[in-house]
Design a protein around this motif. Structure first.
Motif, PDB file in Angstrom:
ATOM      1  N   TRP A 196       2.498  -7.051   3.306  1.00 11.00           N
ATOM      2  CA  TRP A 196       3.197  -6.307   2.273  1.00 11.00           C
ATOM      3  C   TRP A 196       2.551  -5.915   1.008  1.00 11.00           C
ATOM      4  O   TRP A 196       2.897  -5.130   0.492  1.00 11.00           O
ATOM      5  N   ARG A 197       1.475  -6.521   0.615  1.00 12.72           N
ATOM      6  CA  ARG A 197       0.382  -5.961  -0.424  1.00 12.72           C
ATOM      7  C   ARG A 197      -0.159  -4.682   0.004  1.00 12.72           C
ATOM      8  O   ARG A 197      -0.735  -4.254  -0.897  1.00 12.72           O
ATOM      9  N   ASN A 198      -0.019  -4.583   1.238  1.00 15.50           N
ATOM     10  CA  ASN A 198      -0.865  -3.147   1.568  1.00 15.50           C
ATOM     11  C   ASN A 198      -0.035  -1.863   1.021  1.00 15.50           C
ATOM     12  O   ASN A 198      -0.435  -0.726   1.006  1.00 15.50           O
ATOM     13  N   LEU A 199       1.196  -2.443   0.862  1.00 15.17           N
ATOM     14  CA  LEU A 199       2.198  -1.312   0.452  1.00 15.17           C
ATOM     15  C   LEU A 199       2.918  -1.521  -1.070  1.00 15.17           C
ATOM     16  O   LEU A 199       3.548  -0.671  -1.515  1.00 15.17           O
ATOM     17  N   SER A 200       2.184  -2.744  -1.725  1.00 16.12           N
ATOM     18  CA  SER A 200       2.583  -2.710  -3.194  1.00 16.12           C
ATOM     19  C   SER A 200       2.133  -1.620  -4.005  1.00 16.12           C
ATOM     20  O   SER A 200       1.050  -1.140  -3.993  1.00 16.12           O
ATOM     21  N   GLN A 201       2.946  -1.523  -5.111  1.00 16.93           N
ATOM     22  CA  GLN A 201       2.629  -0.487  -6.053  1.00 16.93           C
ATOM     23  C   GLN A 201       1.785  -1.270  -7.242  1.00 16.93           C
ATOM     24  O   GLN A 201       1.372  -0.763  -8.121  1.00 16.93           O
ATOM     25  N   ASN A 202       1.591  -2.469  -7.151  1.00 17.95           N
ATOM     26  CA  ASN A 202       0.783  -3.108  -8.026  1.00 17.95           C
ATOM     27  C   ASN A 202      -0.632  -2.920  -7.854  1.00 17.95           C
ATOM     28  O   ASN A 202      -1.384  -3.101  -6.723  1.00 17.95           O
ATOM     29  N   PRO A 203      -1.261  -2.123  -8.890  1.00 21.98           N
ATOM     30  CA  PRO A 203      -2.864  -1.945  -8.829  1.00 21.98           C
ATOM     31  C   PRO A 203      -3.944  -3.033  -8.282  1.00 21.98           C
ATOM     32  O   PRO A 203      -4.953  -2.743  -7.745  1.00 21.98           O
ATOM     33  N   VAL A 204      -3.109  -4.295  -8.502  1.00 17.72           N
ATOM     34  CA  VAL A 204      -4.209  -5.571  -8.119  1.00 17.72           C
ATOM     35  C   VAL A 204      -4.399  -5.344  -6.779  1.00 17.72           C
ATOM     36  O   VAL A 204      -5.612  -5.678  -6.276  1.00 17.72           O
ATOM     37  N   TRP A 205      -3.531  -4.769  -5.933  1.00 18.72           N
ATOM     38  CA  TRP A 205      -3.741  -4.864  -4.324  1.00 18.72           C
ATOM     39  C   TRP A 205      -4.137  -3.491  -3.862  1.00 18.72           C
ATOM     40  O   TRP A 205      -4.386  -3.200  -2.731  1.00 18.72           O
ATOM     41  N   PHE A 206      -4.653  -2.710  -4.661  1.00 21.33           N
ATOM     42  CA  PHE A 206      -5.176  -1.466  -4.479  1.00 21.33           C
ATOM     43  C   PHE A 206      -6.448  -1.412  -3.775  1.00 21.33           C
ATOM     44  O   PHE A 206      -7.094  -2.570  -3.908  1.00 21.33           O
ATOM     45  N   ASP A 207      -7.003  -0.345  -2.801  1.00 27.46           N
ATOM     46  CA  ASP A 207      -8.265  -0.557  -2.345  1.00 27.46           C
ATOM     47  C   ASP A 207      -9.286  -0.524  -3.427  1.00 27.46           C
ATOM     48  O   ASP A 207      -9.263   0.235  -4.328  1.00 27.46           O
ATOM     49  N   ARG A 208     -10.517  -1.199  -3.310  1.00 26.25           N
ATOM     50  CA  ARG A 208     -11.548  -1.340  -4.019  1.00 26.25           C
ATOM     51  C   ARG A 208     -12.174  -0.231  -4.279  1.00 26.25           C
ATOM     52  O   ARG A 208     -12.584   0.589  -5.405  1.00 26.25           O
ATOM     53  N   ASP A 209     -12.401   0.664  -2.986  1.00 23.88           N
ATOM     54  CA  ASP A 209     -12.762   2.097  -2.980  1.00 23.88           C
ATOM     55  C   ASP A 209     -11.972   3.048  -3.793  1.00 23.88           C
ATOM     56  O   ASP A 209     -12.709   3.888  -4.583  1.00 23.88           O
ATOM     57  N   TYR A 210     -11.155   2.889  -4.307  1.00 25.15           N
ATOM     58  CA  TYR A 210     -10.103   3.881  -4.933  1.00 25.15           C
ATOM     59  C   TYR A 210     -10.544   3.615  -6.564  1.00 25.15           C
ATOM     60  O   TYR A 210     -10.888   4.630  -7.205  1.00 25.15           O
ATOM     61  N   PHE A 211     -10.701   2.296  -6.844  1.00 27.91           N
ATOM     62  CA  PHE A 211     -11.200   2.093  -8.080  1.00 27.91           C
ATOM     63  C   PHE A 211     -12.853   2.731  -8.379  1.00 27.91           C
ATOM     64  O   PHE A 211     -13.121   3.150  -9.394  1.00 27.91           O
ATOM     65  N   HIS A 212     -13.523   2.483  -7.275  1.00 28.03           N
ATOM     66  CA  HIS A 212     -14.871   2.750  -7.367  1.00 28.03           C
ATOM     67  C   HIS A 212     -14.945   4.356  -7.541  1.00 28.03           C
ATOM     68  O   HIS A 212     -15.559   4.887  -8.329  1.00 28.03           O
ATOM     69  N   ILE A 213     -13.934   5.088  -6.609  1.00 30.07           N
ATOM     70  CA  ILE A 213     -14.099   6.496  -6.891  1.00 30.07           C
ATOM     71  C   ILE A 213     -13.889   7.073  -8.177  1.00 30.07           C
ATOM     72  O   ILE A 213     -14.116   7.822  -8.796  1.00 30.07           O
ATOM     73  N   LEU A 214     -12.750   6.329  -8.970  1.00 35.18           N
ATOM     74  CA  LEU A 214     -12.223   6.828 -10.182  1.00 35.18           C
ATOM     75  C   LEU A 214     -13.234   6.436 -10.953  1.00 35.18           C
ATOM     76  O   LEU A 214     -13.653   7.439 -12.193  1.00 35.18           O
ATOM     77  N   ALA A 236       0.521   6.693  -0.791  1.00 38.49           N
ATOM     78  CA  ALA A 236       1.591   7.147  -1.752  1.00 38.49           C
ATOM     79  C   ALA A 236       1.649   5.982  -2.838  1.00 38.49           C
ATOM     80  O   ALA A 236       2.211   6.493  -3.974  1.00 38.49           O
ATOM     81  N   ARG A 237       1.684   4.852  -2.559  1.00 35.92           N
ATOM     82  CA  ARG A 237       1.920   3.911  -3.501  1.00 35.92           C
ATOM     83  C   ARG A 237       1.094   4.038  -4.792  1.00 35.92           C
ATOM     84  O   ARG A 237       1.455   3.400  -5.747  1.00 35.92           O
ATOM     85  N   ALA A 238      -0.012   4.636  -4.657  1.00 37.50           N
ATOM     86  CA  ALA A 238      -1.050   4.822  -5.684  1.00 37.50           C
ATOM     87  C   ALA A 238      -0.757   5.946  -6.727  1.00 37.50           C
ATOM     88  O   ALA A 238      -1.434   6.204  -7.690  1.00 37.50           O
ATOM     89  N   LEU A 239       0.199   6.832  -6.070  1.00 38.88           N
ATOM     90  CA  LEU A 239       0.430   8.192  -6.997  1.00 38.88           C
ATOM     91  C   LEU A 239       0.710   8.024  -8.194  1.00 38.88           C
ATOM     92  O   LEU A 239       0.190   8.703  -9.131  1.00 38.88           O
ATOM     93  N   LYS A 240       1.432   7.118  -8.722  1.00 39.10           N
ATOM     94  CA  LYS A 240       1.889   6.825 -10.215  1.00 39.10           C
ATOM     95  C   LYS A 240       0.820   6.422 -10.831  1.00 39.10           C
ATOM     96  O   LYS A 240       0.637   6.846 -12.103  1.00 39.10           O
ATOM     97  N   HIS A 241      -0.217   5.620 -10.427  1.00 30.78           N
ATOM     98  CA  HIS A 241      -1.203   4.973 -10.774  1.00 30.78           C
ATOM     99  C   HIS A 241      -1.922   6.198 -11.268  1.00 30.78           C
ATOM    100  O   HIS A 241      -2.673   6.294 -12.420  1.00 30.78           O
ATOM    101  N   LEU A 242      -2.479   7.126 -10.325  1.00 32.66           N
ATOM    102  CA  LEU A 242      -3.382   8.027 -10.205  1.00 32.66           C
ATOM    103  C   LEU A 242      -2.905   9.048 -11.238  1.00 32.66           C
ATOM    104  O   LEU A 242      -3.700   9.749 -11.998  1.00 32.66           O
ATOM    105  N   ALA A 243      -1.480   9.313 -11.221  1.00 31.38           N
ATOM    106  CA  ALA A 243      -0.836  10.153 -12.499  1.00 31.38           C
ATOM    107  C   ALA A 243      -1.295   9.944 -13.678  1.00 31.38           C
ATOM    108  O   ALA A 243      -1.247  10.662 -14.783  1.00 31.38           O
ATOM    109  N   GLY A 244      -1.441   8.435 -13.797  1.00 33.12           N
ATOM    110  CA  GLY A 244      -1.631   7.980 -15.336  1.00 33.12           C
ATOM    111  C   GLY A 244      -3.261   8.103 -15.790  1.00 33.12           C
ATOM    112  O   GLY A 244      -3.413   7.741 -16.752  1.00 33.12           O
TER     113      GLY A 244
END
Length: 320
Positions: A196-214, A236-244
């Motif tokens: 279920w963490r693969n679908l969580s909107q909590n950034p703690v569980w986002f892909d490491r590559d996502y934060f590396h790209i940021l 899609a779970r990362a859209l709100k975080h990315l918008a910020g």
């Protein structure tokens, strides 16, 4: 549509594209091309879109070892479609860098109007940090051609995970290529014990590559990220975080990854029910995708105009 999955999914796929399932099954190529061109022509938001295929896998001698019948499409087909519908499409080439004549092919396809390059190195099983690829990168740099690199999960085609990560961007960036990290490095299924963490909107569980790209977007002037396929639930779970993350919005690009199907009602973006219902009712697939992103990135956001800093005018031969 010869794979078992495709035969099962063709009706959903057709409905998502707004075409007749029988026509798509009986005449897949022409039905798909016409539907795509018509969708762009009738779109409220998309005036024109970059179009690319996927080259086949080849060995060190350039001999073809695999060509996926569903995903792979040749550059000649892409160029033919773009020339048939010049008001709708901008062609990009996909040339496996292991081809011995890759540099000559770049010149050939630029002459025919291609405005950029597309890599699916995880399917090709090519390490983009191989120093042997530097001449290829320098060619792209000198011609001012952007390079779209798939970063993140891949489920539509056979993929080698070791070539999906953000580390694949190191050498082309060092060589001076304008690089676009497609899909923002999202979509991996990494939490097997707690799926279920693969679908969580909590950034703690986002892909490491996502934060590396940021982080990389702030460091590398020649790096951009695109929002294609971001409406798949694993992304899609990362859209709100990315918008910020407004500090990188000037480095983001609008993209849809058409024709990959996506859902609005059953997703992880957590839009309000009425908003989901409104967006789901939009028939045009490009407009439906754009409407969802507009819920997070308003019309004045630079991600809708950043492409103007990357795409160069067509080759002079193509303007005649």
């Amino acid at each position: 549509f010869d794979r078992l999955f495709d035969k099962i999914a063709v009706r959903f796929f057709a409905r998502n594209l707004g075409v007749d399932p029988t026509a798509l099954k009986d005449r897949p190529w022409e039905t798909y091309v016409q539907a795509m061109a018509e969708a762009v022509r009738n779109s409220t938001y998309v005036e024109k879109t970059c179009l690319f295929g996927v080259d086949s896998r080849v060995d060190a001698r350039g001999r073809e070892t695999h060509r996926d019948r569903t995903v792979c499409a040749g550059n000649s087909d892409v160029i033919e479609v773009a020339h048939r519908y010049p008001d709708q499409f901008i062609p990009f080439f996909s040339i496996n860098p292991l081809r011995p004549d890759a540099l000559d092919l770049i010149d050939e396809y630029v002459e025919k109007g291609c405005a950029g390059a597309k890599f699916l190195q995880n399917y090709w099983q090519v390490d983009l940090n191989d120093e042997a690829l530097v001449p290829y990168y320098r060619k792209l740099r000198d011609l001012r051609l952007p390079l779209i690199v798939h970063i993140g999960s891949e489920f539509a085609i056979e993929s080698k995970k070791q070539y999906e990560g953000s580390n694949m961007l190191r050498l082309p960036l060092q060589a001076g290529v304008t690089v676009i990290a497609a899909h923002m490095g999202l979509g991996q299924i990494g939490h097997w014990r707690a799926p279920w963490r693969n679908l969580s909107q909590n950034p703690v569980w986002f892909d490491r590559d996502y934060f590396h790209i940021l982080e990389m977007l702030e460091v590398h002037e020649n790096l951009y990220g695109d929002l294609s396929a971001m409406l798949l639930p694993l992304r899609a779970r990362a859209l709100k975080h990315l918008a910020g993350q407004q500090q990188v919005h000037h480095k983001l690009l609008f993209g849809t990854d058409y024709p990959v199907p996506f859902t609005i009602r059953f997703n992880t973006h957590r839009l309000e029910r009425e908003e989901k219902k409104r967006i789901a009712g939009i028939q045009n697939p490009f407009d439906r995708y754009a409407a969802a992103l507009l819920s997070f990135f308003p019309e004045d956001n630079p991600l809708y105009t950043n492409h103007q800093r990357i795409l160069t005018p067509p080759h002079p031969h193509e303007q005649d």
